[in-house]
Write an enzyme that holds these catalytic residues in place. Structure first.
Site, PDB file in Angstrom:
ATOM      1  N   CYS A   1       0.877  -1.192   0.000  1.00  0.00           N
ATOM      2  CA  CYS A   1       0.000   0.000   0.000  1.00  0.00           C
ATOM      3  C   CYS A   1       0.902   1.225   0.000  1.00  0.00           C
ATOM      4  O   CYS A   1       0.907   2.010   0.951  1.00  0.00           O
ATOM      5  CB  CYS A   1      -0.913   0.028   1.227  1.00  0.00           C
ATOM      6  N   ALA A   2       1.679   1.365  -1.072  1.00  0.00           N
ATOM      7  CA  ALA A   2       2.790   2.325  -1.059  1.00  0.00           C
ATOM      8  C   ALA A   2       2.353   3.786  -0.997  1.00  0.00           C
ATOM      9  O   ALA A   2       3.050   4.626  -0.452  1.00  0.00           O
ATOM     10  CB  ALA A   2       3.678   2.100  -2.279  1.00  0.00           C
TER      11      ALA A   2
ATOM     12  N   GLY B   1       4.583   7.015  -1.089  1.00  0.00           N
ATOM     13  CA  GLY B   1       5.854   6.320  -0.958  1.00  0.00           C
ATOM     14  C   GLY B   1       6.881   6.754   0.063  1.00  0.00           C
ATOM     15  O   GLY B   1       8.049   6.462  -0.091  1.00  0.00           O
ATOM     16  N   GLY B   2       6.472   7.443   1.133  1.00  0.00           N
ATOM     17  CA  GLY B   2       7.443   7.815   2.164  1.00  0.00           C
ATOM     18  C   GLY B   2       8.209   6.624   2.703  1.00  0.00           C
ATOM     19  O   GLY B   2       9.445   6.643   2.820  1.00  0.00           O
ATOM     20  N   LYS B   3       7.482   5.533   2.993  1.00  0.00           N
ATOM     21  CA  LYS B   3       8.132   4.345   3.562  1.00  0.00           C
ATOM     22  C   LYS B   3       8.892   3.569   2.488  1.00  0.00           C
ATOM     23  O   LYS B   3       9.923   2.968   2.760  1.00  0.00           O
ATOM     24  CB  LYS B   3       7.102   3.465   4.274  1.00  0.00           C
TER      25      LYS B   3
ATOM     26  N   ASP C   1       0.049   0.028  -5.401  1.00  0.00           N
ATOM     27  CA  ASP C   1      -1.070   0.779  -4.843  1.00  0.00           C
ATOM     28  C   ASP C   1      -2.254   0.653  -5.786  1.00  0.00           C
ATOM     29  O   ASP C   1      -2.076   0.346  -6.975  1.00  0.00           O
ATOM     30  CB  ASP C   1      -0.704   2.262  -4.658  1.00  0.00           C
TER      31      ASP C   1
ATOM     32  N   ASP D   1      -4.655  -3.331 -10.274  1.00  0.00           N
ATOM     33  CA  ASP D   1      -5.910  -3.108 -10.997  1.00  0.00           C
ATOM     34  C   ASP D   1      -6.686  -4.419 -11.186  1.00  0.00           C
ATOM     35  O   ASP D   1      -7.763  -4.438 -11.767  1.00  0.00           O
ATOM     36  CB  ASP D   1      -5.660  -2.414 -12.345  1.00  0.00           C
TER      37      ASP D   1
ATOM     38  N   CYS E   1      -1.588   4.007  10.997  1.00  0.00           N
ATOM     39  CA  CYS E   1      -1.396   5.248  11.751  1.00  0.00           C
ATOM     40  C   CYS E   1      -2.646   5.495  12.598  1.00  0.00           C
ATOM     41  O   CYS E   1      -3.204   6.586  12.604  1.00  0.00           O
ATOM     42  CB  CYS E   1      -1.057   6.419  10.833  1.00  0.00           C
TER      43      CYS E   1
END
Length: 405
Positions: free
Chosen positions: A233-234, A237-239, A257, A284, A355
């Site tokens: 679940c990018a 893309g911070g992680k 994603d 998709d 989060c």
């Protein structure tokens, strides 16, 4: 402090869009800051911070001002007057502030501050849910912490620089003072808020803005250069970018994603960061996941969630979030765990992260998964619950599981 008419008008216009048209606060703030080229950094800071403050305390201010949604323009001026009075700011003699009952505002504030849902400015249902899941003492401390302004934290891009180097570059070139954070290997904390996106260091990809709690997740996954790692679940893309730097750009990192637009943003960020071991895949169809069954050494599921750990940076989500969304997202979390866990190869590791601070989205999801058909191949290793009132940063949860050989 003197109030300037053009700045206050910008705040009023922005609040009407956020409250009445359902626009996202960050988008409205970004737009309104482009309104006048002559504004200096102090003006921009006033506009942005005042908008966020009034959004954060909407319920409390509306109770004090005795106004109800949908707000008229006059109503919003009354909210602004409450904000100013409680800040000890002298109201100028503009027509909007005629008859502002300064003493009554202060008295009402004292009276309402005895009740948590007003004091912390949250909807009834959210207060009830917090108490139910965390217990009264913990919830009181947590929601109070979530109402503080979020600190600005940078994550150093170790592919290009070190913490020490970045710290001196920001100081020398931009007069931006930062400090190290104990227990957060790649983090720099800004002493004062500044627009770091305008710096050369940002444009050259030496850092990203990423909360300290969020920086713990990539480490939890225990990646090594040369592995095949999937971020399911990018998002933007911070992680993903953090994982790439921990992998030293070696091996394969698959960023997935359901939204192509988010992966496009990630492509741009990856390029700036000098990251070149990422494959981008839009989910998709179910085929995309099936192709990867039992193929990955490490899988990160940064699951969609209520966001009840990140209210400090998204205060408008207090008003946008609905109880039925929280219920429905739990079903999504269970499905995502069941489907994406199949990507882990025997002996591989999986991290589930949110989060949110609610146990029903966190520990209980993991328990439910481990008792399911898909989860019986996995062993629980450890988890970490990060609460804002203990860490000073965002609320987060992460659980590490290994797949049996």
């Amino acid at each position: 402090m003197r109030l300037h008419r053009n700045l206050v008008f910008a705040v009023i216009d922005a609040l009407l869009e956020i409250f009445n048209e359902g626009e996202y606060a960050d988008k409205v703030v970004a737009k309104v800051l482009k309104r006048d080229k002559r504004w200096g950094s102090k003006d921009r800071k006033f506009v942005a911070e005042t908008i966020y403050e009034i959004v954060r305390w909407k319920r409390l201010y509306a109770e004090i001002a005795e106004v109800k949604e949908p707000f008229t323009r006059d109503n919003v001026w009354r909210l602004f007057a409450v904000w100013a009075v409680l800040r000890g700011i002298a109201l100028p003699d503009w027509k909007y502030f005629e008859n502002t009952p300064v003493r009554r505002i202060k008295g009402k504030f004292d009276e309402l501050s005895k009740t948590r849902k007003f004091k912390e400015s949250i909807p009834d249902w959210m207060d009830e849910l917090g108490v139910k899941e965390l217990g009264e003492p913990v919830w009181s401390k947590e929601i109070h912490a979530q109402n503080q302004q979020a600190e600005v934290i940078l994550r150093v891009n170790t592919l290009k620089t070190t913490k020490e180097q970045l710290r001196s570059i920001l100081m020398d070139e931009n007069d931006i003072e930062t400090s190290f954070l104990k227990d957060y290997n790649d983090a720099l904390l800004l002493k004062e808020r500044a627009n770091v996106f305008l710096t050369r260091a940002f444009k050259e990809g030496l850092f990203e803005v990423q909360d300290a709690s969020s920086q713990l997740v990539a480490y939890f996954l225990d990646v090594e250069p040369g592995m095949r790692v999937v971020d399911t679940c990018a998002g933007a893309g911070g992680k993903t970018l953090h994982l790439a730097s921990l992998m030293k750009n070696k091996g394969q990192l698959i960023a997935m994603d359901i939204y192509e637009s988010k992966l496009k943003q990630l492509k741009t960020r990856a390029k700036r960061n000098g990251v070149h071991n990422v494959d981008f895949r839009v989910i998709d169809s179910t085929k995309v996941i099936k192709k990867l069954h039992e193929k990955a050494d490490r899988v990160l599921i940064d699951a969609p969630c209520s966001g009840l750990g990140v209210l400090k940076r998204n205060p408008d989500s207090k008003w946008k979030l609905q109880p039925e969304f929280v219920e429905n997202i739990k079903k999504t979390q269970a499905e995502v765990l069941e489907n994406y866990s199949k990507i882990v190869k025997p002996g591989g590791k999986l991290v589930y992260a949110t989060c949110s601070v609610l146990p029903s989205e966190n520990q209980e999801q993991i328990k439910h998964f481990l008792n399911s058909e898909a989860g019986k191949n996995f062993t629980f290793v450890k988890d970490q619950k990060v609460l804002a009132h203990e860490s000073g940063f965002d609320g987060f949860y992460m659980a590490l599981l290994t797949r049996k050989n």
